[in-house]
Design an enzyme around this catalytic site. Structure first.
Site, PDB file in Angstrom:
ATOM      1  N   GLU A  64       0.834  -1.201   0.000  1.00 22.88           N
ATOM      2  CA  GLU A  64       0.000   0.000   0.000  1.00 22.88           C
ATOM      3  C   GLU A  64       0.869   1.251   0.000  1.00 22.88           C
ATOM      4  OE1 GLU A  64      -3.400   1.848  -0.533  1.00 22.88           O
ATOM      5  OE2 GLU A  64      -3.327  -0.325  -0.304  1.00 22.88           O
ATOM      6  N   GLU A 105      -5.063   4.816   8.487  1.00 23.82           N
ATOM      7  CA  GLU A 105      -4.578   4.270   7.213  1.00 23.82           C
ATOM      8  C   GLU A 105      -4.515   2.751   7.252  1.00 23.82           C
ATOM      9  OE1 GLU A 105      -3.847   3.852   3.462  1.00 23.82           O
ATOM     10  OE2 GLU A 105      -4.246   5.831   4.312  1.00 23.82           O
ATOM     11  N   GLU A 112      -9.960  -1.849   2.226  1.00 27.13           N
ATOM     12  CA  GLU A 112      -9.714  -2.014   0.790  1.00 27.13           C
ATOM     13  C   GLU A 112      -9.348  -3.451   0.446  1.00 27.13           C
ATOM     14  OE1 GLU A 112      -6.851   0.858  -0.508  1.00 27.13           O
ATOM     15  OE2 GLU A 112      -8.257   2.524  -0.276  1.00 27.13           O
TER      16      GLU A 112
END
Length: 156
Positions: A64, A105, A112
């Site tokens: 990521e 995050e 996600e």
């Protein structure tokens, strides 16, 4: 690997407990994969959990780009916190906001990954899930920016 069987709500054992309890009982039977992956109790479980956390950090950093960017932003900001002559209260608030942006995050990355695992097809609900995670990160970075501006305004 053992299969997890679906819950039959018509079963006599399921009538005496809630759906949540029945699902938990069925999914975490002693021979289920989830139970074996969790490990034992006590100190050994804490060690295993720490290993899973490290795996999560490594995966987020490796896969990521947004997480890598937030990590390096916060490394710079934490170094600045150490060097700046802020009061202890201000330093604590800035460090807290930095960690909050990292936490958000990580959660956004998890959301996600779950959405992408479920389906790579475009779906309006999947878009909402991803956009809400992104919005949460945006809010945490806005908070970080506002706190830094307020802290630096002392020097203006």
């Amino acid at each position: 690997m053992n299969k997890i069987t679906p819950i039959n709500l018509e079963d006599e054992s399921a009538k005496h407990c809630s759906i949540k309890q029945a699902a938990h009982h069925s999914a975490l039977t002693p021979d289920s994969f989830a139970e074996s992956a969790k490990g034992k109790t006590g100190f050994y479980r804490i060690i295993k959990a720490a290993g899973y956390s490290m795996d999560g950090f490594k995966a987020a950093y490796k896969f990521e780009a947004a997480f890598r960017q937030v990590v390096w932003l916060n490394v710079v900001l934490l170094a600045a916190v150490i060097m700046m002559p802020f009061t202890l209260g201000i330093k604590m608030m800035l460090v807290l906001a930095s960690f909050l942006s990292l936490i958000v995050e990580l959660i956004n990355t998890g959301i996600e990954a779950c959405v992408d695992h479920t389906s790579t097809a475009k779906h309006p609900i999947a878009k909402i899930a991803k956009d809400v995670g992104s919005a949460a990160q945006f809010v945490s970075l806005c908070l970080l920016t506002i706190l830094w501006l307020m802290a630096l305004s002392v020097f203006l």
